[in-house]
Design a protein around this motif. Structure first.
Motif, short mmCIF file in Angstrom:
data_model
loop_
_atom_site.label_atom_id
_atom_site.label_comp_id
_atom_site.label_asym_id
_atom_site.label_seq_id
_atom_site.Cartn_x
_atom_site.Cartn_y
_atom_site.Cartn_z
N GLU A 55 28.68 11.65 49.15
CA GLU A 55 27.40 12.36 49.02
C GLU A 55 27.28 13.50 50.01
O GLU A 55 26.66 14.52 49.72
N GLN A 87 29.10 2.16 41.62
CA GLN A 87 28.14 3.12 41.10
C GLN A 87 27.31 2.52 39.96
O GLN A 87 26.11 2.76 39.87
N HIS A 90 24.72 0.24 41.69
CA HIS A 90 23.73 0.85 42.57
C HIS A 90 23.11 2.14 42.04
O HIS A 90 22.13 2.61 42.62
N ASN A 91 23.67 2.74 41.02
CA ASN A 91 23.16 4.02 40.51
C ASN A 91 22.90 3.95 39.01
O ASN A 91 23.28 4.86 38.28
#
Length: 132
Positions: A55, A87, A90-91
């Motif tokens: 990030e 990912q 968590h996303n």
């Protein structure tokens, strides 16, 4: 860059359990009450370090070769981290995207009750070679 393997050093903690350090991520430490929990926490901690670096646009280091890791008073282990699974876990919130398609295609798809979001997701998974 889906599955990554990095060395970690597991150290016995004085009060019991283990604490874990990572030669390639000096900012990253974790701990667990037993080896299983310490390993689980190591995967999570390494994931946080990798995602944070990604990030921030920082370099993701190449794993140190295991014969070059200074173990000192610990035990060497290899931590497997699956970036894609992390990912997904968590996303997974939906992100609104605006796109354009020809009007005739929109009319045909709407008439057939096509779910545009689902079709786009399926197409992206296929294009990226990702198995859901």
């Amino acid at each position: 860059m889906n599955k990554l393997f990095y060395p970690a050093v597991f150290h016995r903690a004085e009060e019991g359990g283990f604490w874990v350090s990572f030669p390639d991520f000096p900012e990253c430490f974790t701990e667990g009450d037993d080896m299983t929990r310490a390993y689980e926490m190591a995967v999570e901690a390494m994931g946080l370090a990798l995602v944070s670096r990604k990030e921030e646009g920082e370099e993701i280091p190449s794993p140190t070769e295991i014969d070059k890791v200074d173990v000192e008073e610990g035990t060497l282990a290899i931590i497997e981290f699956d970036m894609l699974e992390y990912q997904k876990k968590h996303n997974s919130r939906a992100v609104k995207k605006t796109l354009s398609i020809p009007e005739w295609l929109n009319e045909e798809a709407t008439a057939m009750g096509v779910n545009f979001s689902q079709v786009l997701q399926e197409a992206l998974l296929s294009k990226l070679g990702i198995n859901k």
